[in-house]
Enzyme design. Structure first.
Site, PDB file in Angstrom:
ATOM      1  N   HIS A 130     -11.806   3.937  -3.298  1.00 48.40           N
ATOM      2  CA  HIS A 130     -11.097   4.711  -2.287  1.00 48.40           C
ATOM      3  C   HIS A 130     -11.520   4.310  -0.881  1.00 48.40           C
ATOM      4  CE1 HIS A 130     -10.280   8.020   0.499  1.00 48.40           C
ATOM      5  NE2 HIS A 130      -9.150   8.113  -0.193  1.00 48.40           N
ATOM      6  N   ARG A 147      -4.793  15.509   6.621  1.00 48.17           N
ATOM      7  CA  ARG A 147      -5.276  15.450   5.244  1.00 48.17           C
ATOM      8  C   ARG A 147      -5.271  16.828   4.597  1.00 48.17           C
ATOM      9  NH1 ARG A 147     -11.214  13.429   3.187  1.00 48.17           N
ATOM     10  NH2 ARG A 147     -11.788  15.406   4.134  1.00 48.17           N
ATOM     11  N   HIS A 177      -9.614   1.258   1.230  1.00 43.85           N
ATOM     12  CA  HIS A 177      -9.377   1.741   2.590  1.00 43.85           C
ATOM     13  C   HIS A 177     -10.599   1.368   3.419  1.00 43.85           C
ATOM     14  CE1 HIS A 177      -6.880   5.004   0.457  1.00 43.85           C
ATOM     15  NE2 HIS A 177      -6.010   4.310   1.161  1.00 43.85           N
ATOM     16  N   ASP A 210       2.210   3.107   3.058  1.00 43.09           N
ATOM     17  CA  ASP A 210       1.137   4.086   2.956  1.00 43.09           C
ATOM     18  C   ASP A 210       1.648   5.505   2.731  1.00 43.09           C
ATOM     19  OD1 ASP A 210      -1.323   5.306   2.979  1.00 43.09           O
ATOM     20  OD2 ASP A 210      -1.798   4.846   5.048  1.00 43.09           O
ATOM     21  N   ARG A 251     -16.492   6.050   2.015  1.00 42.58           N
ATOM     22  CA  ARG A 251     -16.716   7.494   1.901  1.00 42.58           C
ATOM     23  C   ARG A 251     -16.668   7.933   0.447  1.00 42.58           C
ATOM     24  NH1 ARG A 251     -12.654  10.202   3.364  1.00 42.58           N
ATOM     25  NH2 ARG A 251     -11.179   8.583   4.000  1.00 42.58           N
ATOM     26  N   HIS A 302       0.845  -1.201   0.000  1.00 43.16           N
ATOM     27  CA  HIS A 302       0.000   0.000   0.000  1.00 43.16           C
ATOM     28  C   HIS A 302       0.876   1.245   0.000  1.00 43.16           C
ATOM     29  CE1 HIS A 302      -3.714   2.198   0.349  1.00 43.16           C
ATOM     30  NE2 HIS A 302      -3.234   2.914   1.351  1.00 43.16           N
ATOM     31  N   HIS A 304      -5.819  -1.024   6.221  1.00 44.41           N
ATOM     32  CA  HIS A 304      -5.930  -0.489   7.587  1.00 44.41           C
ATOM     33  C   HIS A 304      -6.790  -1.387   8.463  1.00 44.41           C
ATOM     34  CE1 HIS A 304      -3.765   2.955   6.246  1.00 44.41           C
ATOM     35  NE2 HIS A 304      -4.743   3.359   5.437  1.00 44.41           N
ATOM     36  N   GLU A 342     -10.597   3.045   8.590  1.00 46.05           N
ATOM     37  CA  GLU A 342      -9.349   3.651   9.065  1.00 46.05           C
ATOM     38  C   GLU A 342      -9.613   4.585  10.240  1.00 46.05           C
ATOM     39  OE1 GLU A 342      -5.538   6.211   7.289  1.00 46.05           O
ATOM     40  OE2 GLU A 342      -7.268   5.768   6.015  1.00 46.05           O
TER      41      GLU A 342
END
Length: 445
Positions: free
Chosen positions: A204, A82, A231, A319, A207, A59, A268, A234
């Site tokens: 992704h 983020r 993902h 990651d 979400r 990843h 995750h 997470e």
């Protein structure tokens, strides 16, 4: 043409364990013979120390490497981190991404990583306008990997919305955006035309895509026999939002939309219920842990031992590249759980090394091709310096390597039978540190 390698000691696989005086014959990039208790051929290339299969970084987000050392001041969580990540997204041009990814992949090779699985979602221009070739940025990453000497598995990622409730993507997120699954599928087709890489699919997160789109991606990946990554859980906020909108956890939603299965990796897999663990394990979904990122972002500690016991294979990724060191990722799985459970020995050294090699190969969709030192597989070999200050005096080379080695202890790396790192120096990227410094600096000028 036959190339011969020789190792005084080598870990061939979790089943085979450590062998002594190992001759490894290679032709056309593949291992044709492995013989232990052998005498080295006079033409053999000696790989010093302890030799293991090439490791798989299951990843990666290559551009996140630009954030190392720049996001650690003050307080916050994943969501504040983020916002800083989006600053880098806005500054990426194809050339800047090429330079950064090449240097990042070269750093991985120096660390003994021979395959990287890139979870790729920077698809479009800065304002969200697609490039004339929709797979342009994927081709950039393919070129970066080729020049760095690493095998690339590129996951084309569907990203349609900003949150579970269907909030529209905006600002820097427009670089990731797909209007519908047909645009994603068209780009996936263009990506498969790029030579020299393996292509997979990604959602992704819950979400990032509505349920019907998740189902479409899962069906497409299965039809095309591609690996599929997502993902998953997470952050606690993701779970809460999914429960509020869909009345079920992200794992339950993945189960209902056909996402789970042995070709799927849940990245995750941190905040899981007992039911989630049973669903992931019973479907043989791979659990990909990225402990150095998960701790850097204060995400939490995932139930790796319980997932393994339930039937999930473990793989590992770096990651966000807070560090690039698969030994650290491997031991952190065990050491994190020791802190949480106050018990030792949930994962053996062999199991952790297998997660970094064989487990990664399965996660990458390359099972039976890489991840072990075995006839018929790609000749991916990594030599670890057992005389370094970290490993000197160890009795069990597997335990010493997993629990004490760092990326600095990797001395030689062979990818597809070709020597790419020799005496800790990358043979095609002259000065990796300088390349990183320059490429990252251009993003902040």
């Amino acid at each position: 043409m036959l190339t011969r390698y020789f190792a005084d000691q080598a870990w061939l696989s979790a089943d085979k364990g450590v062998s002594r005086s190992v001759s490894i014959d290679v032709a056309d990039g593949r291992i044709v013979d492995v013989t232990d208790d052998s005498v080295p051929h006079r033409d053999a290339i000696r790989l010093p120390g302890f030799v293991i299969p090439g490791m798989v970084n299951a990843h990666s987000h290559a551009f996140h490497r630009a954030l190392r050392g720049r996001t650690h001041c003050g307080t916050g969580d994943f969501w504040s981190w983020r916002r800083q990540m989006y600053t880098v997204v806005e500054r990426l041009s194809p050339q800047r991404y090429l330079d950064l990814a090449r240097a990042t992949y070269a750093e991985m090779v120096l660390a003994g990583i021979t395959t990287v699985v890139e979870f790729h979602y920077v698809h479009h221009g800065r304002d969200g306008t697609p490039y004339e070739n929709p797979a342009h940025m994927a081709a950039v990453l393919a070129q970066a990997a080729a020049e760095a000497g690493i095998r690339l598995v590129l996951l084309d990622t569907l990203y349609m919305q900003a949150d579970v409730d269907g909030t529209a993507l905006a600002g820097p997120q427009l670089r990731f955006a797909d209007d519908d699954v047909h645009r994603w599928e068209s780009r996936l087709e263009a990506t498969t035309a790029i030579p020299g890489i393996t292509v997979g699919a990604a959602i992704h997160s819950v979400r990032g895509a509505p349920p019907e789109a998740m189902r479409h991606v899962a069906t497409t990946a299965d039809r095309l026999n591609m690996p599929l990554h997502i993902h998953l859980s997470e952050q606690v906020k993701e779970n809460e939002s999914c429960l509020a909108v869909h009345g079920r956890t992200p794992t339950q939603l993945c189960d209902e939309t056909g996402v789970l299965g042995p070709a799927t990796s849940a990245v995750h897999a941190t905040h899981l219920t007992d039911t989630d663990i049973r669903l992931l394990g019973s479907s043989s979904t791979v659990a990909c842990f990225c402990p150095t990122t998960e701790r850097d972002l204060a995400d939490g500690i995932g139930p790796a031992a319980r997932l393994r016991e339930a039937g999930s294979l473990l793989s590992l990724g770096s990651d966000s590249h807070a560090v690039i060191d698969m030994f650290e990722e491997a031991r952190a799985v065990e050491l994190n759980e020791r802190l949480q459970t106050m018990r030792r020995g949930g994962h053996s050294a062999d199991a952790l090394l297998s997660a970094a090699t064989f487990g990664g190969a399965i996660s990458a969709g390359l099972g039976g091709g890489v991840g072990e030192i075995k006839s018929g597989l790609s000749a991916d070999l990594v030599a670890v310096d057992t005389d370094s200050v970290r490993l000197a005096g160890g009795v069990d080379p597997v335990a010493a390597t997993v629990f004490a080695a760092t990326a600095q202890d990797v001395t030689h790396v062979v990818v597809d039978g070709r020597l790419v790192v020799k005496d800790r120096a990358h043979l095609t990227v002259d000065d990796v540190a300088c390349s990183l410094r320059t490429s990252i600096g251009r993003l902040y000028d």
